[in-house]
Scaffold this active site. Structure first.
Site, PDB file in Angstrom:
ATOM      1  N   SER A 119      28.886  -9.253 -32.283  1.00  0.00           N
ATOM      2  CA  SER A 119      29.336  -7.883 -31.520  1.00  0.00           C
ATOM      3  C   SER A 119      30.785  -7.824 -31.405  1.00  0.00           C
ATOM      4  O   SER A 119      31.470  -8.552 -32.123  1.00  0.00           O
ATOM      5  CB  SER A 119      28.441  -7.537 -30.505  1.00  0.00           C
ATOM      6  OG  SER A 119      27.390  -7.061 -30.830  1.00  0.00           O
ATOM      7  N   TYR A 120      31.193  -6.923 -30.462  1.00  0.00           N
ATOM      8  CA  TYR A 120      32.629  -6.647 -30.403  1.00  0.00           C
ATOM      9  C   TYR A 120      33.206  -7.732 -29.961  1.00  0.00           C
ATOM     10  O   TYR A 120      34.390  -7.914 -30.448  1.00  0.00           O
ATOM     11  CB  TYR A 120      32.622  -5.473 -29.027  1.00  0.00           C
ATOM     12  CG  TYR A 120      33.929  -4.985 -28.887  1.00  0.00           C
ATOM     13  CD1 TYR A 120      34.536  -4.219 -29.801  1.00  0.00           C
ATOM     14  CD2 TYR A 120      35.000  -5.452 -28.059  1.00  0.00           C
ATOM     15  CE1 TYR A 120      35.898  -3.989 -29.798  1.00  0.00           C
ATOM     16  CE2 TYR A 120      36.073  -5.163 -27.638  1.00  0.00           C
ATOM     17  CZ  TYR A 120      36.613  -4.355 -28.682  1.00  0.00           C
ATOM     18  OH  TYR A 120      37.994  -3.996 -28.679  1.00  0.00           O
ATOM     19  N   TYR A 169      26.038  -2.615 -32.756  1.00  0.00           N
ATOM     20  CA  TYR A 169      26.714  -3.715 -32.056  1.00  0.00           C
ATOM     21  C   TYR A 169      26.748  -3.324 -30.587  1.00  0.00           C
ATOM     22  O   TYR A 169      26.704  -1.989 -30.346  1.00  0.00           O
ATOM     23  CB  TYR A 169      28.229  -4.268 -32.516  1.00  0.00           C
ATOM     24  CG  TYR A 169      29.226  -3.028 -32.246  1.00  0.00           C
ATOM     25  CD1 TYR A 169      30.155  -3.020 -31.321  1.00  0.00           C
ATOM     26  CD2 TYR A 169      29.182  -1.880 -33.246  1.00  0.00           C
ATOM     27  CE1 TYR A 169      30.918  -2.359 -31.022  1.00  0.00           C
ATOM     28  CE2 TYR A 169      30.164  -0.997 -32.997  1.00  0.00           C
ATOM     29  CZ  TYR A 169      31.079  -1.145 -31.839  1.00  0.00           C
ATOM     30  OH  TYR A 169      32.175  -0.233 -31.580  1.00  0.00           O
ATOM     31  N   CYS A 170      27.143  -4.406 -29.809  1.00  0.00           N
ATOM     32  CA  CYS A 170      27.381  -4.034 -28.329  1.00  0.00           C
ATOM     33  C   CYS A 170      28.574  -4.756 -27.868  1.00  0.00           C
ATOM     34  O   CYS A 170      29.412  -5.105 -28.762  1.00  0.00           O
ATOM     35  CB  CYS A 170      26.340  -3.889 -27.331  1.00  0.00           C
ATOM     36  SG  CYS A 170      25.461  -5.609 -27.252  1.00  0.00           S
ATOM     37  N   LYS A 171      28.631  -5.043 -26.595  1.00  0.00           N
ATOM     38  CA  LYS A 171      29.848  -6.032 -26.356  1.00  0.00           C
ATOM     39  C   LYS A 171      29.514  -7.620 -26.654  1.00  0.00           C
ATOM     40  O   LYS A 171      30.287  -8.291 -27.294  1.00  0.00           O
ATOM     41  CB  LYS A 171      30.016  -6.003 -24.793  1.00  0.00           C
ATOM     42  CG  LYS A 171      31.204  -6.812 -24.579  1.00  0.00           C
ATOM     43  CD  LYS A 171      31.438  -6.899 -22.878  1.00  0.00           C
ATOM     44  CE  LYS A 171      32.415  -7.665 -22.485  1.00  0.00           C
ATOM     45  NZ  LYS A 171      32.859  -7.851 -20.985  1.00  0.00           N
TER      46      LYS A 171
END
Length: 80
Positions: free
Chosen positions: A71-72, A43-45
């Site tokens: 994601s986040y 995941y990322c933002k």
């Protein structure tokens, strides 16, 4: 932010990190290197960089990697 239990490997390091051995992973990230058959969720933002990471891992022979598409941002919204 970071999802609890996650390990941060910036996309800028990711390609090189996959080529390194478990000793490097333990020193750099505090975990053993993932095995080819491990289930991994990245995941990322927002899901864009993690999509790239999952696609790269799949191309390198890691078939069980998935992108957390929300994601986040999605996780934070659900957690709080």
């Amino acid at each position: 932010g970071m999802i609890p239990g996650a390990v941060n490997i910036p996309l800028s390091e990711f390609v090189q990190a996959l080529e390194k051995d478990t000793q490097f992973w333990e020193k750099q990230y505090g975990i053993p290197k993932v095995e080819v058959d491990d289930n991994v969720v990245v995941y990322c933002k927002s899901g864009m960089r993690s999509h790239q990471a999952a696609a790269y891992a799949a191309a390198k022979g890691y078939p069980n990697w998935a992108n957390y598409a929300g994601s986040y941002i999605d996780w934070f919204g659900r957690a709080y």
